[in-house]
Scaffold this motif. Structure first.
Motif, mmCIF file in Angstrom:
data_model
loop_
_atom_site.group_PDB
_atom_site.id
_atom_site.type_symbol
_atom_site.label_atom_id
_atom_site.label_comp_id
_atom_site.label_asym_id
_atom_site.label_seq_id
_atom_site.Cartn_x
_atom_site.Cartn_y
_atom_site.Cartn_z
ATOM 1 N N CYS A 38 0.846 -1.198 0.000
ATOM 2 C CA CYS A 38 0.000 0.000 0.000
ATOM 3 C C CYS A 38 0.875 1.239 0.000
ATOM 4 N N LEU A 39 0.554 2.149 -0.877
ATOM 5 C CA LEU A 39 1.229 3.443 -0.954
ATOM 6 C C LEU A 39 0.181 4.532 -0.829
ATOM 7 N N SER A 40 0.569 5.638 -0.259
ATOM 8 C CA SER A 40 -0.353 6.771 -0.251
ATOM 9 C C SER A 40 0.432 8.053 -0.441
ATOM 10 N N VAL A 41 -0.268 9.034 -0.974
ATOM 11 C CA VAL A 41 0.348 10.329 -1.241
ATOM 12 C C VAL A 41 -0.730 11.394 -1.077
ATOM 13 N N SER A 42 -0.335 12.534 -0.490
ATOM 14 C CA SER A 42 -1.334 13.585 -0.294
ATOM 15 C C SER A 42 -0.885 14.928 -0.860
ATOM 16 N N GLN A 43 0.339 14.979 -1.392
ATOM 17 C CA GLN A 43 0.850 16.248 -1.913
ATOM 18 C C GLN A 43 1.181 16.099 -3.398
ATOM 19 N N VAL A 44 0.699 17.032 -4.187
ATOM 20 C CA VAL A 44 0.845 16.976 -5.643
ATOM 21 C C VAL A 44 2.309 16.885 -6.067
ATOM 22 N N HIS A 45 3.192 17.588 -5.390
ATOM 23 C CA HIS A 45 4.591 17.585 -5.811
ATOM 24 C C HIS A 45 5.256 16.212 -5.629
ATOM 25 N N LEU A 46 4.589 15.289 -4.919
ATOM 26 C CA LEU A 46 5.134 13.942 -4.732
ATOM 27 C C LEU A 46 4.640 12.935 -5.772
ATOM 28 N N LEU A 47 3.750 13.359 -6.662
ATOM 29 C CA LEU A 47 3.212 12.435 -7.659
ATOM 30 C C LEU A 47 4.284 11.827 -8.571
ATOM 31 N N PRO A 48 5.288 12.570 -9.025
ATOM 32 C CA PRO A 48 6.343 11.926 -9.815
ATOM 33 C C PRO A 48 7.077 10.826 -9.034
ATOM 34 N N ASP A 49 7.283 11.047 -7.752
ATOM 35 C CA ASP A 49 7.904 10.006 -6.933
ATOM 36 C C ASP A 49 7.003 8.785 -6.830
ATOM 37 N N LEU A 50 5.711 9.008 -6.710
ATOM 38 C CA LEU A 50 4.760 7.898 -6.655
ATOM 39 C C LEU A 50 4.884 7.037 -7.902
ATOM 40 N N GLN A 51 4.974 7.677 -9.059
ATOM 41 C CA GLN A 51 5.123 6.934 -10.310
ATOM 42 C C GLN A 51 6.386 6.077 -10.304
ATOM 43 N N LYS A 52 7.478 6.597 -9.749
ATOM 44 C CA LYS A 52 8.722 5.824 -9.652
ATOM 45 C C LYS A 52 8.539 4.619 -8.744
ATOM 46 N N TYR A 53 7.897 4.831 -7.601
ATOM 47 C CA TYR A 53 7.669 3.736 -6.659
ATOM 48 C C TYR A 53 6.836 2.636 -7.306
ATOM 49 N N ILE A 54 5.746 3.028 -7.949
ATOM 50 C CA ILE A 54 4.877 2.037 -8.590
ATOM 51 C C ILE A 54 5.641 1.267 -9.658
ATOM 52 N N ALA A 55 6.361 1.963 -10.508
ATOM 53 C CA ALA A 55 7.107 1.311 -11.589
ATOM 54 C C ALA A 55 8.125 0.315 -11.034
ATOM 55 N N GLU A 56 8.849 0.711 -10.015
ATOM 56 C CA GLU A 56 9.863 -0.180 -9.430
ATOM 57 C C GLU A 56 9.221 -1.394 -8.761
ATOM 58 N N ILE A 57 8.151 -1.186 -8.034
ATOM 59 C CA ILE A 57 7.481 -2.302 -7.352
ATOM 60 C C ILE A 57 6.889 -3.257 -8.379
ATOM 61 N N GLU A 58 6.247 -2.714 -9.415
ATOM 62 C CA GLU A 58 5.668 -3.568 -10.441
ATOM 63 C C GLU A 58 6.730 -4.340 -11.222
ATOM 64 N N SER A 59 7.931 -3.818 -11.302
ATOM 65 C CA SER A 59 8.974 -4.487 -12.070
ATOM 66 C C SER A 59 9.690 -5.591 -11.284
ATOM 67 N N MET A 60 9.402 -5.700 -10.013
ATOM 68 C CA MET A 60 10.044 -6.734 -9.196
ATOM 69 C C MET A 60 9.580 -8.115 -9.656
ATOM 70 N N SER A 61 10.399 -9.115 -9.415
ATOM 71 C CA SER A 61 10.118 -10.453 -9.932
ATOM 72 C C SER A 61 8.865 -11.086 -9.333
ATOM 73 N N GLN A 62 8.577 -10.844 -8.075
ATOM 74 C CA GLN A 62 7.367 -11.395 -7.472
ATOM 75 C C GLN A 62 6.156 -10.592 -7.918
ATOM 76 N N HIS A 63 5.084 -11.291 -8.176
ATOM 77 C CA HIS A 63 3.849 -10.613 -8.580
ATOM 78 C C HIS A 63 3.081 -10.233 -7.320
ATOM 79 N N ARG A 64 2.979 -8.946 -7.106
ATOM 80 C CA ARG A 64 2.242 -8.467 -5.949
ATOM 81 C C ARG A 64 1.332 -7.326 -6.377
ATOM 82 N N LEU A 65 0.298 -7.134 -5.610
ATOM 83 C CA LEU A 65 -0.662 -6.075 -5.874
ATOM 84 C C LEU A 65 -0.193 -4.794 -5.203
ATOM 85 N N VAL A 66 -0.367 -3.673 -5.878
ATOM 86 C CA VAL A 66 -0.053 -2.364 -5.316
ATOM 87 C C VAL A 66 -1.376 -1.613 -5.151
#
Length: 119
Positions: A38-66
């Motif tokens: 689970c990830l959460s974000v409440s500030q607009v300026h952090l949205l680019p970081d959120l995209q990085k986190y999602i991309a990295e987590i999704e690219s990991m070898s284990q299949h997990r839900l974000v």
């Protein structure tokens, strides 16, 4: 709040808190091997970081839900930030609904890692 709801449903939960650096988050995911992150974000300026986190987590070898929770989803379309492995939730009731549909007993999932601010 999310942590408490998950524990009530029998999930094992680790809360890594807010402002977690991406390398530490990825190391924690590798070490603990959660089924859901689970990830959460409440500030607009952090949205680019959120995209990085999602991309990295999704690219990991284990299949997990974000699961991404944010009130910003009411004003920003973040759907392009993730694949079908990512679910965006804009309100606590939406999370409760997801939790009812995806209860621990109906899935093999039982571990959830929580990072970020309150959904």
């Amino acid at each position: 709040m999310i942590e408490g709801l998950m524990r009530e449903q029998g999930w094992e939960v680790k809360n890594l808190g807010a402002n977690l650096p991406l390398p530490f988050a990825l190391k924690s995911i590798e070490r603990w091997d959660p089924d859901v992150v689970c990830l959460s974000v409440s500030q607009v300026h952090l949205l680019p970081d959120l995209q990085k986190y999602i991309a990295e987590i999704e690219s990991m070898s284990q299949h997990r839900l974000v699961l991404v929770g944010s009130r910003l989803l009411n004003t920003h379309d973040l759907s392009a930030s993730g694949s079908s492995k990512t679910i965006f939730i804009n309100h606590i009731q939406a999370f409760k609904d997801w939790l009812l549909i995806n209860n621990k007993e109906s899935l093999t999932q039982d571990k959830m890692l929580v990072m970020g601010e309150e959904i």
